[in-house]
Design a protein around this motif. Structure first.
Motif, mmCIF file in Angstrom:
data_model
loop_
_atom_site.group_PDB
_atom_site.id
_atom_site.type_symbol
_atom_site.label_atom_id
_atom_site.label_comp_id
_atom_site.label_asym_id
_atom_site.label_seq_id
_atom_site.Cartn_x
_atom_site.Cartn_y
_atom_site.Cartn_z
ATOM 1 N N ALA A 15 29.039 -13.658 22.265
ATOM 2 C CA ALA A 15 30.278 -14.209 23.036
ATOM 3 C C ALA A 15 31.462 -13.460 23.176
ATOM 4 C CB ALA A 15 30.573 -15.336 22.041
ATOM 5 N N SER A 16 31.496 -12.372 22.549
ATOM 6 C CA SER A 16 32.892 -11.498 22.554
ATOM 7 C C SER A 16 32.628 -9.843 22.499
ATOM 8 C CB SER A 16 33.983 -12.057 21.441
ATOM 9 O OG SER A 16 33.323 -11.766 20.299
ATOM 10 N N SER A 17 31.381 -9.879 22.639
ATOM 11 C CA SER A 17 30.950 -8.148 22.542
ATOM 12 C C SER A 17 29.844 -8.052 23.086
ATOM 13 C CB SER A 17 30.875 -7.685 20.905
ATOM 14 O OG SER A 17 30.121 -8.490 20.361
ATOM 15 N N PHE A 18 29.118 -6.831 23.060
ATOM 16 C CA PHE A 18 28.006 -6.614 23.768
ATOM 17 C C PHE A 18 27.316 -5.202 23.422
ATOM 18 C CE2 PHE A 18 30.659 -4.368 27.017
ATOM 19 C CZ PHE A 18 30.043 -3.285 27.259
ATOM 20 N N LEU A 19 26.234 -4.994 23.466
ATOM 21 C CA LEU A 19 25.503 -3.688 23.152
ATOM 22 C C LEU A 19 24.560 -3.358 24.353
ATOM 23 C CD1 LEU A 19 23.504 -4.811 19.778
ATOM 24 C CD2 LEU A 19 25.560 -3.522 20.025
ATOM 25 N N ALA A 20 24.504 -2.099 24.706
ATOM 26 C CA ALA A 20 23.610 -1.793 25.653
ATOM 27 C C ALA A 20 23.016 -0.572 24.951
ATOM 28 C CB ALA A 20 24.703 -1.014 26.752
ATOM 29 N N SER A 94 25.230 5.467 18.960
ATOM 30 C CA SER A 94 24.256 5.916 18.205
ATOM 31 C C SER A 94 23.050 6.223 18.773
ATOM 32 C CB SER A 94 24.242 4.959 16.800
ATOM 33 O OG SER A 94 25.272 5.155 15.899
ATOM 34 N N ALA A 95 22.031 7.310 18.388
ATOM 35 C CA ALA A 95 20.846 7.380 18.832
ATOM 36 C C ALA A 95 19.961 7.731 17.725
ATOM 37 C CB ALA A 95 21.031 8.461 19.937
ATOM 38 N N GLY A 96 18.569 7.291 18.065
ATOM 39 C CA GLY A 96 17.530 7.488 17.253
ATOM 40 C C GLY A 96 16.445 6.556 17.319
ATOM 41 N N PRO A 97 15.584 6.537 16.393
ATOM 42 C CA PRO A 97 14.353 5.621 16.819
ATOM 43 C C PRO A 97 14.738 4.351 16.151
ATOM 44 C CG PRO A 97 13.919 7.123 14.631
ATOM 45 C CD PRO A 97 15.145 7.656 15.484
ATOM 46 N N VAL A 98 15.718 3.933 15.267
ATOM 47 C CA VAL A 98 16.087 2.757 14.718
ATOM 48 C C VAL A 98 17.541 2.694 14.738
ATOM 49 C CG1 VAL A 98 15.924 1.033 12.886
ATOM 50 C CG2 VAL A 98 13.945 2.477 13.477
ATOM 51 N N VAL A 99 17.983 1.626 15.318
ATOM 52 C CA VAL A 99 19.632 1.402 15.313
ATOM 53 C C VAL A 99 19.979 0.220 14.851
ATOM 54 C CG1 VAL A 99 21.783 1.610 16.404
ATOM 55 C CG2 VAL A 99 20.060 3.322 17.195
ATOM 56 N N ARG A 100 20.744 0.170 13.465
ATOM 57 C CA ARG A 100 21.110 -1.266 12.871
ATOM 58 C C ARG A 100 22.595 -1.421 13.202
ATOM 59 N NH1 ARG A 100 17.586 1.578 9.566
ATOM 60 N NH2 ARG A 100 15.740 0.390 8.877
ATOM 61 N N ILE A 101 22.945 -2.476 13.394
ATOM 62 C CA ILE A 101 24.256 -3.211 13.919
ATOM 63 C C ILE A 101 25.023 -3.713 12.620
ATOM 64 C CG2 ILE A 101 25.846 -4.301 15.115
ATOM 65 C CD1 ILE A 101 23.911 -2.266 16.852
ATOM 66 N N ALA A 102 26.351 -2.924 12.228
ATOM 67 C CA ALA A 102 26.885 -3.308 10.909
ATOM 68 C C ALA A 102 28.413 -3.557 11.370
ATOM 69 C CB ALA A 102 26.837 -2.112 9.863
ATOM 70 N N CYS A 103 28.723 -4.519 10.966
ATOM 71 C CA CYS A 103 30.227 -5.087 11.161
ATOM 72 C C CYS A 103 31.262 -4.564 10.218
ATOM 73 C CB CYS A 103 30.386 -6.441 11.639
ATOM 74 S SG CYS A 103 29.967 -7.469 9.925
ATOM 75 N N ALA A 119 30.129 -6.117 16.382
ATOM 76 C CA ALA A 119 30.777 -7.174 16.351
ATOM 77 C C ALA A 119 30.224 -7.979 15.067
ATOM 78 C CB ALA A 119 31.244 -7.910 17.503
ATOM 79 N N ASP A 120 30.822 -8.900 14.332
ATOM 80 C CA ASP A 120 30.126 -9.737 13.386
ATOM 81 C C ASP A 120 29.036 -10.495 14.052
ATOM 82 O OD1 ASP A 120 32.236 -9.021 11.827
ATOM 83 O OD2 ASP A 120 33.375 -10.997 11.851
ATOM 84 N N GLU A 121 29.317 -10.975 15.158
ATOM 85 C CA GLU A 121 28.091 -11.664 15.661
ATOM 86 C C GLU A 121 26.790 -10.852 16.000
ATOM 87 O OE1 GLU A 121 29.080 -12.847 19.790
ATOM 88 O OE2 GLU A 121 29.982 -11.130 20.128
ATOM 89 N N PHE A 122 26.741 -9.527 15.984
ATOM 90 C CA PHE A 122 25.648 -8.758 16.056
ATOM 91 C C PHE A 122 25.173 -8.240 14.578
ATOM 92 C CE2 PHE A 122 26.734 -8.332 20.638
ATOM 93 C CZ PHE A 122 25.564 -9.006 21.040
ATOM 94 N N ALA A 123 25.834 -8.466 13.566
ATOM 95 C CA ALA A 123 25.734 -7.977 12.191
ATOM 96 C C ALA A 123 24.210 -8.038 11.816
ATOM 97 C CB ALA A 123 26.694 -8.475 11.367
ATOM 98 N N GLY A 138 16.517 -9.712 14.916
ATOM 99 C CA GLY A 138 17.845 -10.593 14.769
ATOM 100 C C GLY A 138 18.735 -10.954 15.646
ATOM 101 N N GLY A 139 19.933 -11.189 15.553
ATOM 102 C CA GLY A 139 20.907 -11.490 16.518
ATOM 103 C C GLY A 139 21.304 -12.868 16.306
#
Lengths: 155, 43
Positions: A15-20, A94-103, A119-123, A138-139
């Motif tokens: 809603a208010s953020s994005f990941l690419a 960030s870069a690597g085999p696994v990326v975890r989103i933390a708010c 953002a919180d919405e992707f935590a 998740g998401g």
């Protein structure tokens, strides 16, 4: 959810953020520079380069940052904890085999490449690079995911 | 709020067989940051 991906990008829009996110596409050394030292992370072609815009904004700079890392091998600079510049960072990578989103982390201050400020919405969202694409775990409900073709870098 | 993570990424020391560069590496596939070679040895 498995999302096939070639040399373009996956864009996850909240809603208010994005990941690419893009695949590294080749084996390369990613230099991570901190105040104290340099650590070199070896990336494989199926590993990921992820850019997070916790407050939203235009998509183009996020895609440019992904290209700066995967195509041009630009190092990542990590700010020390509580550095005032942290709040100026509209996009973090960030870069690597696994990326975890933390708010709950400060933007641009963590050298660990398996954690990325979002953002919180992707935590709690997890991105995993697997052959031929990205596994998204998740998401938020109703998360929009689209594929964007690669930027032209033929200048 | 900022959750405490280990601020020091701990890697292993490697030396490149092709160019002699010594570096601290992490990940499954260490690559020399100077010459991009993957012919590296843990030291």
């Amino acid at each position: 959810m498995f999302c096939p991906l070639g040399d373009g990008y996956l864009v996850l829009e909240g809603a208010s953020s994005f990941l690419a996110v893009g695949r590294a596409l080749r084996r390369l050394p990613l230099c991570i520079e901190t105040v104290e030292s340099e650590v070199v992370q070896g990336l494989d072609s199926d590993d990921l380069v992820a850019a997070s815009a916790p407050s939203g904004g235009p998509l183009a700079p996020a895609l440019m940052l992904i290209e700066l890392v995967r195509r041009y091998g630009m190092p990542l600079v990590v700010l020390p904890r509580d550095h005032p510049g942290s709040r100026r960072l509209g996009i973090v990578v960030s870069a690597g085999p696994v990326v975890r989103i933390a708010c709950d982390i400060q933007r641009g201050t963590h050298p660990e490449q398996d954690v990325l400020c979002g953002a919180d919405e992707f935590a709690g969202l997890v991105l995993r690079g697997i052959p031929g694409g990205v596994e998204v775990e998740g998401g938020p409900p109703g998360l929009a995911i689209r594929t964007v073709p690669p930027l032209s870098t033929g200048i | 709020m900022d959750v405490e993570y280990d601020e020091r990424v701990k890697g292993k020391r490697f030396r490149c067989r092709d160019c002699g560069e010594s570096f601290e590496g992490v990940g499954k596939h260490p690559v020399c940051p100077s010459c991009q070679s993957d012919a590296v040895d843990a030291t």
